[in-house]
Scaffold this active site. Sequence first.
Site, PDB file in Angstrom:
ATOM      1  N   GLU A 158     -26.730  19.477 -31.795  1.00  0.00           N
ATOM      2  CA  GLU A 158     -27.137  18.390 -32.636  1.00  0.00           C
ATOM      3  C   GLU A 158     -25.889  17.788 -33.464  1.00  0.00           C
ATOM      4  O   GLU A 158     -26.554  17.781 -34.546  1.00  0.00           O
ATOM      5  CB  GLU A 158     -28.291  18.793 -33.099  1.00  0.00           C
ATOM      6  CG  GLU A 158     -29.402  19.133 -32.125  1.00  0.00           C
ATOM      7  CD  GLU A 158     -30.787  19.510 -32.467  1.00  0.00           C
ATOM      8  OE1 GLU A 158     -31.040  19.562 -33.671  1.00  0.00           O
ATOM      9  OE2 GLU A 158     -31.723  19.901 -31.767  1.00  0.00           O
ATOM     10  N   ASN A 199     -24.595  20.913 -27.049  1.00  0.00           N
ATOM     11  CA  ASN A 199     -26.147  20.672 -26.652  1.00  0.00           C
ATOM     12  C   ASN A 199     -26.567  19.500 -27.698  1.00  0.00           C
ATOM     13  O   ASN A 199     -26.399  19.451 -28.877  1.00  0.00           O
ATOM     14  CB  ASN A 199     -27.002  21.720 -27.166  1.00  0.00           C
ATOM     15  CG  ASN A 199     -28.232  21.853 -26.510  1.00  0.00           C
ATOM     16  OD1 ASN A 199     -28.668  21.524 -25.310  1.00  0.00           O
ATOM     17  ND2 ASN A 199     -29.341  22.486 -27.314  1.00  0.00           N
ATOM     18  N   HIS A 235     -36.108  16.245 -25.035  1.00  0.00           N
ATOM     19  CA  HIS A 235     -37.348  16.348 -25.410  1.00  0.00           C
ATOM     20  C   HIS A 235     -38.053  14.942 -25.331  1.00  0.00           C
ATOM     21  O   HIS A 235     -37.858  14.277 -26.007  1.00  0.00           O
ATOM     22  CB  HIS A 235     -37.615  16.903 -27.242  1.00  0.00           C
ATOM     23  CG  HIS A 235     -37.001  18.064 -27.332  1.00  0.00           C
ATOM     24  ND1 HIS A 235     -37.837  19.394 -26.973  1.00  0.00           N
ATOM     25  CD2 HIS A 235     -35.924  18.720 -27.779  1.00  0.00           C
ATOM     26  CE1 HIS A 235     -37.131  20.271 -27.277  1.00  0.00           C
ATOM     27  NE2 HIS A 235     -36.041  20.000 -27.675  1.00  0.00           N
ATOM     28  N   GLU A 263     -33.835  21.822 -22.757  1.00  0.00           N
ATOM     29  CA  GLU A 263     -35.065  21.707 -23.667  1.00  0.00           C
ATOM     30  C   GLU A 263     -35.984  21.128 -23.071  1.00  0.00           C
ATOM     31  O   GLU A 263     -36.667  20.561 -23.959  1.00  0.00           O
ATOM     32  CB  GLU A 263     -34.482  21.743 -25.078  1.00  0.00           C
ATOM     33  CG  GLU A 263     -33.526  22.619 -25.597  1.00  0.00           C
ATOM     34  CD  GLU A 263     -33.401  22.493 -27.179  1.00  0.00           C
ATOM     35  OE1 GLU A 263     -34.070  21.814 -27.704  1.00  0.00           O
ATOM     36  OE2 GLU A 263     -32.285  22.904 -27.431  1.00  0.00           O
ATOM     37  N   ASP A 265     -39.213  19.164 -22.652  1.00  0.00           N
ATOM     38  CA  ASP A 265     -40.680  19.089 -22.523  1.00  0.00           C
ATOM     39  C   ASP A 265     -41.178  17.678 -22.836  1.00  0.00           C
ATOM     40  O   ASP A 265     -40.221  16.776 -22.950  1.00  0.00           O
ATOM     41  CB  ASP A 265     -41.321  20.099 -23.899  1.00  0.00           C
ATOM     42  CG  ASP A 265     -40.635  19.771 -25.149  1.00  0.00           C
ATOM     43  OD1 ASP A 265     -40.053  18.633 -25.243  1.00  0.00           O
ATOM     44  OD2 ASP A 265     -40.867  20.363 -26.104  1.00  0.00           O
TER      45      ASP A 265
HETATM   46  O1  9MR Z   1     -38.743  25.355 -30.977  1.00  0.00           O
HETATM   47  C1  9MR Z   1     -38.094  25.912 -32.019  1.00  0.00           C
HETATM   48  C2  9MR Z   1     -39.082  25.978 -33.382  1.00  0.00           C
HETATM   49  O2  9MR Z   1     -40.168  27.061 -33.084  1.00  0.00           O
HETATM   50  C3  9MR Z   1     -38.369  26.150 -34.675  1.00  0.00           C
HETATM   51  O3  9MR Z   1     -39.172  26.436 -35.603  1.00  0.00           O
HETATM   52  C4  9MR Z   1     -37.296  24.933 -35.100  1.00  0.00           C
HETATM   53  C5  9MR Z   1     -36.451  25.336 -36.052  1.00  0.00           C
HETATM   54  O4  9MR Z   1     -35.773  26.498 -35.890  1.00  0.00           O
HETATM   55  O5  9MR Z   1     -36.546  24.880 -33.695  1.00  0.00           O
HETATM   56  C6  9MR Z   1     -37.259  24.611 -32.342  1.00  0.00           C
HETATM   57  O6  9MR Z   1     -36.417  24.559 -31.402  1.00  0.00           O
HETATM   58  C7  9MR Z   1     -35.476  23.283 -31.789  1.00  0.00           C
HETATM   59  C8  9MR Z   1     -34.169  23.877 -30.908  1.00  0.00           C
HETATM   60  O7  9MR Z   1     -33.664  24.899 -31.707  1.00  0.00           O
HETATM   61  C9  9MR Z   1     -32.970  22.607 -30.958  1.00  0.00           C
HETATM   62  N1  9MR Z   1     -33.592  21.478 -30.442  1.00  0.00           N
HETATM   63  C10 9MR Z   1     -34.828  20.889 -30.938  1.00  0.00           C
HETATM   64  C11 9MR Z   1     -35.870  22.454 -30.714  1.00  0.00           C
HETATM   65  C12 9MR Z   1     -37.012  21.808 -31.023  1.00  0.00           C
HETATM   66  O8  9MR Z   1     -37.192  21.359 -32.587  1.00  0.00           O
END
Ligand code: 9MR
Length: 351
Positions: A158, A199, A235, A263, A265
């Site tokens: 990101e 990513n 997402h 990722e 969903d």
């Molecule tokens: O799904 C993840 C969630 O459980 C955590 O609280 C959050 C912060 O660390 O991160 C979420 O995963 C993210 C991923 O690491 C990067 N892309 C976006 C995902 C959804 O927020």
Amino acid sequence: MALFLVACAAYVGWDRDVGQADPPSGQDAPSLTLRGLMPGNVRIGAAADGALLDADPRYRATLAADFNAITAENAMKWANLEPTPGAYDWTASDRLISFAQENGQAVYGHTLVWHSSVPPWVSEEWSAERLRAALRQHVVTTVTRYRGQVWAWDVVNEVIAEDGSLRDSMWLRRLGPSYIADAFRWAHEADPDARLFINEYGVEGRTKKANGLFKLVRGLRADGVPVHGVGFQAHLRLDAVPEDPIGNMRRFAALGVSVAVTELDVRLALPAKPEMLLDQALLYQHMLRACLAVSTCESFTVWGFTDASSWISAHYPGYGAACLYDKDMRAKPARDLLLHELRTHADETPS
Ligand code: 9MR
């Protein structure tokens, strides 16, 4: 859009079989599982985390039966690995690795450099040299520990802003844009065989952000930086269908990198109505088709596989039901349509 998508479902001849009574198990024939049907050159993954892995046998059974790869949803984030300086806690990430190995699954490492999940003891007030050294130490220590056990890493996550420029983060402010190339070089030195990904979210279609990512990857490749792949997080929601994901992924592939859906969903406004679940299924299918249509798409990963454990409700109040299985681990139309798509793909692909 609902009507349009339902019409598409009829067109592809999808014979929906909603809500299987039992989740898949290791006993199921390969033709009944996602991992059994996935072409051999593409991994099918799910993000997974520690808590349910230990607490819920159905969670473990479904993860093992349907997926041949696991992404560490949180266990390998810096703040979780090194809560206090130098005191690494590998418990959760080791647990994930051993589960994957027991079940013949590859592990996708997530994520080395991110603006979020940085341990609180890392300070923007530090000198650039000290910050760079801490970041390097983290990357090298983590990649070295899992050398040979993690097939790919999200090296930077990101780093692009909505307008396509580099995201304003502590790393950019203090280290300048070179932190990105540095991170790839450090990771490559630590494990020369790991596939190294950049990513990003919001880049699945032809967006400004995707254009910015494209320019960044093109520049890194031109400079000889070891970037091997681009991850498209995906997402998604029903009212923002990515435009031309196949063409978009192909332009990245033309730079000489692999691509992956990392990722996926599809969140729904709750309560989810039956027609929303059908539209959701079609969006999952849309992204699987894109991956299968790009010869260098190496993996297709969903971000959690059950509504019992998804990040959506905590981050988007009023939304949820984003995964392939419901809270009781019953397969939703999306999982059935992915199976259908994989069977069709196998029938159409010369062996
Ligand atoms: O799904 C993840 C969630 O459980 C955590 O609280 C959050 C912060 O660390 O991160 C979420 O995963 C993210 C991923 O690491 C990067 N892309 C976006 C995902 C959804 O927020």
